[in-house]
Design an enzyme around this catalytic site. Structure first.
Site, PDB file in Angstrom:
ATOM      1  N   ILE A 157       0.848  -1.201   0.000  1.00 24.99           N
ATOM      2  CA  ILE A 157       0.000   0.000   0.000  1.00 24.99           C
ATOM      3  C   ILE A 157       0.878   1.243   0.000  1.00 24.99           C
ATOM      4  O   ILE A 157       1.768   1.382   0.850  1.00 24.99           O
ATOM      5  CB  ILE A 157      -0.904   0.020   1.260  1.00 24.99           C
ATOM      6  CG1 ILE A 157      -1.715  -1.274   1.362  1.00 24.99           C
ATOM      7  CG2 ILE A 157      -1.833   1.237   1.240  1.00 24.99           C
ATOM      8  CD1 ILE A 157      -2.344  -1.506   2.730  1.00 24.99           C
ATOM      9  N   ASP A 163       8.862   7.581  -0.991  1.00 21.29           N
ATOM     10  CA  ASP A 163       8.272   8.767  -1.619  1.00 21.29           C
ATOM     11  C   ASP A 163       7.982   8.369  -3.066  1.00 21.29           C
ATOM     12  O   ASP A 163       8.904   8.182  -3.860  1.00 21.29           O
ATOM     13  CB  ASP A 163       9.273   9.933  -1.549  1.00 21.29           C
ATOM     14  CG  ASP A 163       8.719  11.203  -2.179  1.00 21.29           C
ATOM     15  OD1 ASP A 163       7.738  11.109  -2.954  1.00 21.29           O
ATOM     16  OD2 ASP A 163       9.264  12.284  -1.903  1.00 21.29           O
ATOM     17  N   ASN A 184      -2.409   4.309  -3.511  1.00 15.60           N
ATOM     18  CA  ASN A 184      -3.283   5.181  -2.729  1.00 15.60           C
ATOM     19  C   ASN A 184      -2.671   6.558  -2.464  1.00 15.60           C
ATOM     20  O   ASN A 184      -3.397   7.537  -2.288  1.00 15.60           O
ATOM     21  CB  ASN A 184      -3.601   4.474  -1.397  1.00 15.60           C
ATOM     22  CG  ASN A 184      -4.168   5.415  -0.367  1.00 15.60           C
ATOM     23  OD1 ASN A 184      -5.337   5.804  -0.442  1.00 15.60           O
ATOM     24  ND2 ASN A 184      -3.347   5.817   0.607  1.00 15.60           N
ATOM     25  N   TYR A 196      -6.204  19.083  -9.013  1.00 15.14           N
ATOM     26  CA  TYR A 196      -6.538  17.808  -8.363  1.00 15.14           C
ATOM     27  C   TYR A 196      -7.444  16.985  -9.283  1.00 15.14           C
ATOM     28  O   TYR A 196      -7.188  15.800  -9.525  1.00 15.14           O
ATOM     29  CB  TYR A 196      -7.218  18.063  -7.008  1.00 15.14           C
ATOM     30  CG  TYR A 196      -7.588  16.772  -6.303  1.00 15.14           C
ATOM     31  CD1 TYR A 196      -6.601  15.948  -5.779  1.00 15.14           C
ATOM     32  CD2 TYR A 196      -8.915  16.367  -6.180  1.00 15.14           C
ATOM     33  CE1 TYR A 196      -6.921  14.746  -5.150  1.00 15.14           C
ATOM     34  CE2 TYR A 196      -9.245  15.179  -5.550  1.00 15.14           C
ATOM     35  CZ  TYR A 196      -8.251  14.371  -5.037  1.00 15.14           C
ATOM     36  OH  TYR A 196      -8.572  13.189  -4.418  1.00 15.14           O
ATOM     37  N   LYS A 255      -6.875  13.220 -11.124  1.00 21.09           N
ATOM     38  CA  LYS A 255      -7.749  12.055 -10.916  1.00 21.09           C
ATOM     39  C   LYS A 255      -8.437  11.633 -12.227  1.00 21.09           C
ATOM     40  O   LYS A 255      -8.662  10.435 -12.447  1.00 21.09           O
ATOM     41  CB  LYS A 255      -8.771  12.340  -9.808  1.00 21.09           C
ATOM     42  CG  LYS A 255      -8.120  12.490  -8.433  1.00 21.09           C
ATOM     43  CD  LYS A 255      -7.352  11.229  -7.999  1.00 21.09           C
ATOM     44  CE  LYS A 255      -6.807  11.306  -6.597  1.00 21.09           C
ATOM     45  NZ  LYS A 255      -6.084  10.110  -6.181  1.00 21.09           N
ATOM     46  N   VAL A 294     -14.352  11.620   2.061  1.00 21.72           N
ATOM     47  CA  VAL A 294     -13.890  10.745   3.147  1.00 21.72           C
ATOM     48  C   VAL A 294     -13.230  11.642   4.191  1.00 21.72           C
ATOM     49  O   VAL A 294     -12.400  12.493   3.833  1.00 21.72           O
ATOM     50  CB  VAL A 294     -12.847   9.724   2.646  1.00 21.72           C
ATOM     51  CG1 VAL A 294     -12.538   8.704   3.732  1.00 21.72           C
ATOM     52  CG2 VAL A 294     -13.303   9.031   1.367  1.00 21.72           C
TER      53      VAL A 294
HETATM   54  P1  NDP Z   1      -4.409  11.482   3.839  1.00 27.61           P
HETATM   55  O1  NDP Z   1      -3.865  12.863   3.736  1.00 27.61           O
HETATM   56  O2  NDP Z   1      -5.067  11.064   5.087  1.00 27.61           O
HETATM   57  O3  NDP Z   1      -3.273  10.425   3.474  1.00 27.61           O
HETATM   58  C1  NDP Z   1      -2.499  10.592   2.324  1.00 27.61           C
HETATM   59  C2  NDP Z   1      -1.402   9.570   2.321  1.00 27.61           C
HETATM   60  O4  NDP Z   1      -0.608   9.758   1.140  1.00 27.61           O
HETATM   61  C3  NDP Z   1      -0.490   9.689   3.517  1.00 27.61           C
HETATM   62  O5  NDP Z   1      -0.215   8.409   4.013  1.00 27.61           O
HETATM   63  C4  NDP Z   1       0.769  10.321   2.948  1.00 27.61           C
HETATM   64  O6  NDP Z   1       1.882   9.813   3.662  1.00 27.61           O
HETATM   65  C5  NDP Z   1       0.746   9.768   1.529  1.00 27.61           C
HETATM   66  N1  NDP Z   1       1.569  10.542   0.609  1.00 27.61           N
HETATM   67  C6  NDP Z   1       1.446  11.832   0.236  1.00 27.61           C
HETATM   68  N2  NDP Z   1       2.438  12.180  -0.602  1.00 27.61           N
HETATM   69  C7  NDP Z   1       3.207  11.060  -0.758  1.00 27.61           C
HETATM   70  C8  NDP Z   1       4.380  10.773  -1.483  1.00 27.61           C
HETATM   71  N3  NDP Z   1       4.993  11.706  -2.240  1.00 27.61           N
HETATM   72  N4  NDP Z   1       4.889   9.529  -1.419  1.00 27.61           N
HETATM   73  C9  NDP Z   1       4.305   8.584  -0.659  1.00 27.61           C
HETATM   74  N5  NDP Z   1       3.192   8.791   0.058  1.00 27.61           N
HETATM   75  C10 NDP Z   1       2.663  10.024   0.012  1.00 27.61           C
HETATM   76  O7  NDP Z   1      -5.409  11.355   2.584  1.00 27.61           O
HETATM   77  P2  NDP Z   1      -6.527  10.275   2.208  1.00 27.61           P
HETATM   78  O8  NDP Z   1      -6.330   9.026   2.941  1.00 27.61           O
HETATM   79  O9  NDP Z   1      -7.831  10.965   2.260  1.00 27.61           O
HETATM   80  O10 NDP Z   1      -6.180  10.084   0.655  1.00 27.61           O
HETATM   81  C11 NDP Z   1      -5.720   8.866   0.119  1.00 27.61           C
HETATM   82  C12 NDP Z   1      -6.114   8.825  -1.341  1.00 27.61           C
HETATM   83  O11 NDP Z   1      -7.535   8.918  -1.447  1.00 27.61           O
HETATM   84  C13 NDP Z   1      -5.542   9.963  -2.190  1.00 27.61           C
HETATM   85  O12 NDP Z   1      -5.116   9.449  -3.425  1.00 27.61           O
HETATM   86  C14 NDP Z   1      -6.743  10.884  -2.378  1.00 27.61           C
HETATM   87  O13 NDP Z   1      -6.646  11.613  -3.566  1.00 27.61           O
HETATM   88  C15 NDP Z   1      -7.877   9.879  -2.419  1.00 27.61           C
HETATM   89  N6  NDP Z   1      -9.201  10.415  -2.120  1.00 27.61           N
HETATM   90  C16 NDP Z   1      -9.462  11.010  -0.908  1.00 27.61           C
HETATM   91  C17 NDP Z   1     -10.723  11.528  -0.659  1.00 27.61           C
HETATM   92  C18 NDP Z   1     -11.077  12.222   0.625  1.00 27.61           C
HETATM   93  O14 NDP Z   1     -12.144  12.867   0.678  1.00 27.61           O
HETATM   94  N7  NDP Z   1     -10.291  12.121   1.676  1.00 27.61           N
HETATM   95  C19 NDP Z   1     -11.796  11.431  -1.665  1.00 27.61           C
HETATM   96  C20 NDP Z   1     -11.406  10.766  -2.871  1.00 27.61           C
HETATM   97  C21 NDP Z   1     -10.155  10.273  -3.080  1.00 27.61           C
HETATM   98  P3  NDP Z   1       3.240  10.604   3.970  1.00 27.61           P
HETATM   99  O15 NDP Z   1       2.900  12.045   4.131  1.00 27.61           O
HETATM  100  O16 NDP Z   1       3.744   9.951   5.222  1.00 27.61           O
HETATM  101  O17 NDP Z   1       4.100  10.315   2.785  1.00 27.61           O
END
Ligand code: NDP
Length: 251
Positions: free
Chosen positions: A12, A66, A93, A160, A164, A193
């Site tokens: 993941i 990353d 994700n 954004y 997507k 979410v």
């Molecule tokens: P969060 O902000 O809670 O989590 C985002 C995650 O992405 C974190 O674990 C962060 O980890 C990671 N991340 C960000 N940049 C990087 C990077 N460069 N490399 C590796 N990991 C990275 O967001 P969500 O859980 O809400 O979002 C997850 C997915 O769901 C995204 O793709 C988002 O677009 C999608 N989504 C979310 C919605 C919402 O309403 N929340 C709705 C629809 C889709 P770290 O910073 O530690 O790297």
């Protein structure tokens, strides 16, 4: 219902928070080995410790990644531990949003950050795993976390939404490219979410968020993780092309 996932290995991206973290918990609970990746090492190490304690029979591996760096992606994949070489499920994700910004106000580095994370990162991980999965007798399943914003747009969400829409285009294209293989590809598109992401989108302003939610109860990471479990646990002849999961009442 999720017996097929027992003993499988799932990797993941972006598993340090929100939907990715919920997926890590749910797959571990279903008996899968989980490779947790994200940039924040402290968070993924803490999650690993917690899951190891809760599910001593599954293997949990945490590795800092990353996704915007193709070198890092390739390095992580090349150095997977011996017992986790076969990744059965990849959940692309990792993703972010930088707030609601009119197109004319985007700075070049903001545009780069969003495209590099949401789109290029997903491409790099997918490129790294397709050849491996094709060689596996049991094939594999790739779940691309897209969004309802890959289908519809909203004001000040141009970059954004563009990322997507592109994720959706890539997923649909890959369904053709993988048609004669044992690799399945799915888009998982959530509506609202409640995660750290949602607060970024509303600039941390709870009132602003409530105004947008307008009485709608947002989804949780667990709601999305359950759908990921469903997609990955279908029998091999079933490919969920796309799952759109909305909070009841979100227009
Ligand atoms: P969060 O902000 O809670 O989590 C985002 C995650 O992405 C974190 O674990 C962060 O980890 C990671 N991340 C960000 N940049 C990087 C990077 N460069 N490399 C590796 N990991 C990275 O967001 P969500 O859980 O809400 O979002 C997850 C997915 O769901 C995204 O793709 C988002 O677009 C999608 N989504 C979310 C919605 C919402 O309403 N929340 C709705 C629809 C889709 P770290 O910073 O530690 O790297």
């Amino acid at each position: 219902m999720f017996e097929r996932l027992q003993g499988q290995t799932v990797l993941i991206t972006g598993a340090s928070a929100g939907i990715g973290e919920a997926c890590a918990r749910s797959f571990a609970a279903a008996g899968s080995n989980v490779i947790i990746t994200a940039r924040r090492t402290d968070r993924i190490e803490a999650l690993k410790a917690e899951l190891e304690q809760a599910h001593p029979n599954v293997r949990i591996h945490a590795v800092t990644l990353d996704v915007t760096s193709k070198e890092q992606v390739d390095q992580v994949v090349a150095s997977l531990p011996d017992d986790l070489q076969q990744v059965d499920v990849l959940i692309n994700n990792a993703g972010l949003v930088l707030g609601l910004i009119p197109l004319v106000d985007y700075k070049p580095d903001q545009i780069d950050t969003m495209i590099n994370t949401n789109l290029k990162g997903l491409i790099y991980c997918t490129q790294a795993f397709i050849p491996r999965m094709k060689q596996q007798t049991a094939g594999g399943t790739i779940i691309n976390v897209s969004s309802i914003s890959g289908h519809d747009v909203y004001p000040n969400g141009s970059i954004y939404c563009a990322t997507k829409f592109a994720v959706d285009a890539i997923t649909r294209t890959l369904r053709y490219e993988l048609a004669n293989s044992n690799v399945r590809i799915s888009a998982l598109s959530p509506g609202m979410v409640e995660t750290e992401f949602s607060m970024v989108r509303f600039d941390g302003d709870k009132e602003k968020a409530d105004k947008v939610y307008q009485g709608v109860r947002p989804l949780t990471g667990e709601d999305i993780a359950e759908t990921a479990l469903f997609i990955a646990s279908r029998p091999p002849h079933v490919e969920v092309a796309e799952a759109i999961i909305m909070p009841k009442g979100q227009a």
